[in-house]
Design a protein around this motif. Structure first.
Motif: not given
Length: 175
Positions: A119-127
């Motif tokens: 989540l921290i590394a890739s943001g919205p996609k992982s959300i």
């Protein structure tokens, strides 16, 4: 002559199994190691181990109180001796179940850490992946925690938001 063969067949049923001294010693040391592991368990974990033999249970509780190194070593040998005289299948099964539970908790913990890092590394996609995994998750709260964690990393501050994110993911997995 037929009679002799018949007697020979009867003797096969009473087969004697020889156990070497080394095998006996290995078994003895395994039981002693199991006893040591049980002594080191926390109070709650120890209560899950079925100790029907009162003498064994008393020896284990006594070993938990002993602080002197030599006394503890001798008590462990005594526990090993008692375990050789009792049926330890239930004890071994309960201890194995306890160990498997710990491994499962560790696996889940690592999985949640990976989710947090992704989540921290890739943001919205992982959300979006988290939302499919945990449909009852709060998208806005996740996004805020991720943004705070990234800001902390950028400003080289302690990872408070990262910890909050991990706790939130743990809450989601528990529910």
């Amino acid at each position: 002559m037929m009679n002799d063969e018949h007697n020979f067949d009867e003797d096969d049923d009473d087969e004697i199994i020889y156990v070497s001294r080394s095998e006996m010693k290995r078994d003895m040391l395994e039981l002693q190691a199991l006893g040591e592991a049980i002594v080191k368990l926390s109070k709650g974990q120890l209560e899950t181990i079925p100790l029907e033999d009162e003498t064994l249970a008393e020896a284990i509780y006594t070993a938990r109180r002993i602080k002197h190194r030599e006394g503890l070593r001798r008590q462990m040998q005594y526990i090993g001796k008692l375990m050789r005289k009792t049926d330890t299948e239930a004890i071994e099964a309960a201890y194995k179940k306890l160990q498997d539970g710990r491994k499962e908790e560790a696996r889940e913990f690592h999985e949640l850490e990976q989710w947090r890092d992704r989540l921290i590394a890739s943001g919205p996609k992982s959300i979006e992946e988290v939302m499919t995994q945990y449909p009852n998750a709060d998208r806005q709260h996740l996004r805020q925690l991720v943004m705070q964690a990234n800001k902390e990393i950028k400003n080289k501050k302690p990872p408070a938001a990262s910890r909050k994110l991990f706790r939130y993911l743990r809450e989601l997995s528990d529910s």
